[in-house]
Write an enzyme that holds these catalytic residues in place. Structure first.
Site, PDB file in Angstrom:
ATOM      1  N   LYS A  67       0.831  -1.200   0.000  1.00  0.00           N
ATOM      2  CA  LYS A  67       0.000   0.000   0.000  1.00  0.00           C
ATOM      3  C   LYS A  67       0.868   1.253   0.000  1.00  0.00           C
ATOM      4  O   LYS A  67       0.401   2.351  -0.195  1.00  0.00           O
ATOM      5  CB  LYS A  67      -0.889   0.022   1.266  1.00  0.00           C
ATOM      6  CG  LYS A  67      -1.744  -1.212   1.430  1.00  0.00           C
ATOM      7  CD  LYS A  67      -2.382  -1.195   2.842  1.00  0.00           C
ATOM      8  CE  LYS A  67      -3.038  -2.515   3.128  1.00  0.00           C
ATOM      9  NZ  LYS A  67      -3.364  -2.675   4.550  1.00  0.00           N
ATOM     10  N   GLY A  68       2.150   1.052   0.257  1.00  0.00           N
ATOM     11  CA  GLY A  68       3.051   2.180   0.516  1.00  0.00           C
ATOM     12  C   GLY A  68       3.197   3.180  -0.615  1.00  0.00           C
ATOM     13  O   GLY A  68       3.537   4.340  -0.384  1.00  0.00           O
ATOM     14  N   GLU A 122       7.475   2.277  -6.137  1.00  0.00           N
ATOM     15  CA  GLU A 122       7.756   1.694  -4.822  1.00  0.00           C
ATOM     16  C   GLU A 122       7.926   2.824  -3.805  1.00  0.00           C
ATOM     17  O   GLU A 122       8.363   3.928  -4.160  1.00  0.00           O
ATOM     18  CB  GLU A 122       9.030   0.860  -5.006  1.00  0.00           C
ATOM     19  CG  GLU A 122       9.567  -0.006  -3.938  1.00  0.00           C
ATOM     20  CD  GLU A 122       8.674  -0.857  -3.097  1.00  0.00           C
ATOM     21  OE1 GLU A 122       7.573  -0.413  -2.729  1.00  0.00           O
ATOM     22  OE2 GLU A 122       9.121  -1.936  -2.712  1.00  0.00           O
ATOM     23  N   ASP A 123       7.571   2.559  -2.544  1.00  0.00           N
ATOM     24  CA  ASP A 123       7.735   3.594  -1.522  1.00  0.00           C
ATOM     25  C   ASP A 123       9.207   3.790  -1.151  1.00  0.00           C
ATOM     26  O   ASP A 123       9.707   4.900  -1.109  1.00  0.00           O
ATOM     27  CB  ASP A 123       6.879   3.295  -0.267  1.00  0.00           C
ATOM     28  CG  ASP A 123       7.075   1.890   0.293  1.00  0.00           C
ATOM     29  OD1 ASP A 123       7.898   1.115  -0.244  1.00  0.00           O
ATOM     30  OD2 ASP A 123       6.395   1.560   1.293  1.00  0.00           O
ATOM     31  N   ASP A 126      14.949  -0.583   0.443  1.00  0.00           N
ATOM     32  CA  ASP A 126      15.657  -0.755   1.713  1.00  0.00           C
ATOM     33  C   ASP A 126      16.742  -1.822   1.501  1.00  0.00           C
ATOM     34  O   ASP A 126      17.823  -1.506   1.006  1.00  0.00           O
ATOM     35  CB  ASP A 126      14.614  -1.137   2.758  1.00  0.00           C
ATOM     36  CG  ASP A 126      15.136  -1.167   4.163  1.00  0.00           C
ATOM     37  OD1 ASP A 126      15.959  -0.320   4.506  1.00  0.00           O
ATOM     38  OD2 ASP A 126      14.715  -2.039   4.945  1.00  0.00           O
ATOM     39  N   LYS A 154      17.294   3.923   0.707  1.00  0.00           N
ATOM     40  CA  LYS A 154      18.081   3.841   1.944  1.00  0.00           C
ATOM     41  C   LYS A 154      19.291   2.949   1.658  1.00  0.00           C
ATOM     42  O   LYS A 154      19.324   1.769   2.012  1.00  0.00           O
ATOM     43  CB  LYS A 154      17.209   3.228   3.041  1.00  0.00           C
ATOM     44  CG  LYS A 154      17.493   3.745   4.432  1.00  0.00           C
ATOM     45  CD  LYS A 154      16.821   2.888   5.481  1.00  0.00           C
ATOM     46  CE  LYS A 154      15.396   3.250   5.751  1.00  0.00           C
ATOM     47  NZ  LYS A 154      14.793   2.389   6.813  1.00  0.00           N
ATOM     48  N   PHE A 175      14.323   4.459  10.560  1.00  0.00           N
ATOM     49  CA  PHE A 175      12.994   4.012  10.154  1.00  0.00           C
ATOM     50  C   PHE A 175      12.109   5.236   9.941  1.00  0.00           C
ATOM     51  O   PHE A 175      11.925   6.046  10.840  1.00  0.00           O
ATOM     52  CB  PHE A 175      12.387   3.087  11.207  1.00  0.00           C
ATOM     53  CG  PHE A 175      11.213   2.328  10.679  1.00  0.00           C
ATOM     54  CD1 PHE A 175      11.404   1.178   9.915  1.00  0.00           C
ATOM     55  CD2 PHE A 175       9.921   2.775  10.899  1.00  0.00           C
ATOM     56  CE1 PHE A 175      10.316   0.486   9.397  1.00  0.00           C
ATOM     57  CE2 PHE A 175       8.837   2.092  10.390  1.00  0.00           C
ATOM     58  CZ  PHE A 175       9.047   0.943   9.633  1.00  0.00           C
ATOM     59  N   VAL A 176      11.582   5.354   8.737  1.00  0.00           N
ATOM     60  CA  VAL A 176      10.796   6.546   8.406  1.00  0.00           C
ATOM     61  C   VAL A 176       9.340   6.169   8.142  1.00  0.00           C
ATOM     62  O   VAL A 176       9.045   5.041   7.741  1.00  0.00           O
ATOM     63  CB  VAL A 176      11.381   7.281   7.170  1.00  0.00           C
ATOM     64  CG1 VAL A 176      12.735   7.882   7.496  1.00  0.00           C
ATOM     65  CG2 VAL A 176      11.496   6.362   5.967  1.00  0.00           C
ATOM     66  N   ASP A 182       4.523   3.057   6.530  1.00  0.00           N
ATOM     67  CA  ASP A 182       3.830   2.789   7.793  1.00  0.00           C
ATOM     68  C   ASP A 182       4.752   2.225   8.864  1.00  0.00           C
ATOM     69  O   ASP A 182       5.858   1.744   8.588  1.00  0.00           O
ATOM     70  CB  ASP A 182       2.706   1.774   7.567  1.00  0.00           C
ATOM     71  CG  ASP A 182       3.243   0.350   7.362  1.00  0.00           C
ATOM     72  OD1 ASP A 182       4.098   0.164   6.461  1.00  0.00           O
ATOM     73  OD2 ASP A 182       2.849  -0.551   8.120  1.00  0.00           O
ATOM     74  N   ARG A 188       0.575   6.107   7.509  1.00  0.00           N
ATOM     75  CA  ARG A 188       0.625   6.216   6.044  1.00  0.00           C
ATOM     76  C   ARG A 188       0.039   7.539   5.574  1.00  0.00           C
ATOM     77  O   ARG A 188       0.403   8.059   4.533  1.00  0.00           O
ATOM     78  CB  ARG A 188      -0.179   5.080   5.382  1.00  0.00           C
ATOM     79  CG  ARG A 188       0.404   3.693   5.566  1.00  0.00           C
ATOM     80  CD  ARG A 188      -0.300   2.725   4.626  1.00  0.00           C
ATOM     81  NE  ARG A 188      -0.116   1.336   4.985  1.00  0.00           N
ATOM     82  CZ  ARG A 188       0.932   0.595   4.637  1.00  0.00           C
ATOM     83  NH1 ARG A 188       1.897   1.125   3.936  1.00  0.00           N
ATOM     84  NH2 ARG A 188       1.005  -0.673   4.990  1.00  0.00           N
TER      85      ARG A 188
HETATM   86  P1  IMP Z   1      13.118  -4.049   0.988  1.00  0.00           P
HETATM   87  O1  IMP Z   1      13.884  -4.348   2.256  1.00  0.00           O
HETATM   88  O2  IMP Z   1      13.903  -3.172   0.052  1.00  0.00           O
HETATM   89  O3  IMP Z   1      12.666  -5.322   0.349  1.00  0.00           O
HETATM   90  O4  IMP Z   1      11.837  -3.210   1.410  1.00  0.00           O
HETATM   91  C1  IMP Z   1      10.611  -3.861   1.698  1.00  0.00           C
HETATM   92  C2  IMP Z   1       9.579  -2.938   2.245  1.00  0.00           C
HETATM   93  O5  IMP Z   1       9.893  -2.672   3.604  1.00  0.00           O
HETATM   94  C3  IMP Z   1       9.400  -1.558   1.622  1.00  0.00           C
HETATM   95  O6  IMP Z   1       8.618  -1.578   0.451  1.00  0.00           O
HETATM   96  C4  IMP Z   1       8.669  -0.846   2.748  1.00  0.00           C
HETATM   97  O7  IMP Z   1       7.287  -1.102   2.679  1.00  0.00           O
HETATM   98  C5  IMP Z   1       9.268  -1.486   3.991  1.00  0.00           C
HETATM   99  N1  IMP Z   1      10.255  -0.564   4.596  1.00  0.00           N
HETATM  100  C6  IMP Z   1      11.587  -0.602   4.497  1.00  0.00           C
HETATM  101  N2  IMP Z   1      12.165   0.420   5.194  1.00  0.00           N
HETATM  102  C7  IMP Z   1      11.131   1.107   5.743  1.00  0.00           C
HETATM  103  C8  IMP Z   1      11.051   2.286   6.572  1.00  0.00           C
HETATM  104  O8  IMP Z   1      12.040   2.957   6.937  1.00  0.00           O
HETATM  105  N3  IMP Z   1       9.802   2.684   6.914  1.00  0.00           N
HETATM  106  C9  IMP Z   1       8.674   2.030   6.537  1.00  0.00           C
HETATM  107  N4  IMP Z   1       8.705   0.934   5.771  1.00  0.00           N
HETATM  108  C10 IMP Z   1       9.924   0.474   5.370  1.00  0.00           C
END
Ligand code: IMP
Length: 202
Positions: A67-68, A122-123, A126, A154, A175-176, A182, A188
């Site tokens: 949903k991000g 994508e939001d 990470d 990030k 963590f944002v 969220d 959100r």
């Molecule tokens: P990935 O670790 O790149 O696979 O990220 C997976 C998902 O983790 C992202 O799409 C976000 O929804 C969530 N996420 C990662 N870092 C943060 C953060 O700092 N705040 C909120 N959600 C996060």
């Protein structure tokens, strides 16, 4: 039935205080990226993306990861001047024996991505695991090209060597929340990106 107000309720009325007077902004330690900065950046990104696709003589199908991505995608697509198709998809990761990072589709797209140029929205990138798997998934579905636009990056947390093609902002290793991101499904709807107060996690 007559409801006589308790002393607490009377004092709420006098002071104007109630549970509703606490807002989600009260849980934010500091604002990292303000709403007007995000809007300005979305405008720049949309123009850059549109110019790149136009140079190739095509326009993408824009697919938001639920949903991000919702607030970001809503803002971004306002600035495209050419017709685009939009769709959404919901994925979640599951941990198999050696498959941490694989994703399963919880809600698939309505439109077909076969032979299409796909722009994933994508939001945040990470660890990069989600993005790697989702890109793979689109190629398996027969997309002819897959690019990614992420509101946030990030890089300090990256485990998988992958980059979004377009990035709104690079953020530190914190963590944002807000603008779609969220913590336990909350925050959100904040109109900016912020860092949560530590006591919220503890
Ligand atoms: P990935 O670790 O790149 O696979 O990220 C997976 C998902 O983790 C992202 O799409 C976000 O929804 C969530 N996420 C990662 N870092 C943060 C953060 O700092 N705040 C909120 N959600 C996060």
């Amino acid at each position: 039935m007559v409801h006589w107000k308790t002393d607490d309720e009377k004092s709420e009325i006098q002071t104007g205080e109630s549970n509703m007077s606490k807002t989600i902004s009260d849980d934010i330690d500091r604002v990292l990226i303000a709403e007007d900065e995000i809007e300005k950046r979305c405008q720049e990104l949309a123009h850059e993306i549109e110019a790149d696709y136009a140079a190739e003589g095509t326009m993408p199908i824009v697919v938001g990861l639920l949903k991000g991505s919702v607030p970001f995608m809503a803002e971004l697509i306002k600035y495209f001047t050419q017709p685009i198709e939009i769709d959404f998809m919901s994925v979640s990761s599951y941990a198999g024996t050696e498959s941490i990072g694989d994703v399963k589709i919880d809600k698939d797209m309505d439109l077909s991505s076969r032979s299409k140029h796909v722009l994933i929205v994508e939001d945040i990138v990470d660890t990069g695991r989600t993005l790697k798997e989702v890109k793979k998934l689109f190629f398996n579905k027969g997309a002819s090209d897959v690019k990614v636009v992420a509101l946030l990056d990030k890089p300090e947390r990256r485990i998988v060597d992958i980059q979004a093609d377009y990035v709104g902002f690079t953020v530190p290793n914190e963590f944002v929340v807000g603008y779609g991101l969220d913590y336990n499904q909350k925050y959100r709807n904040l109109p900016y990106i912020g860092v949560l107060k530590h006591e919220i996690y503890d």
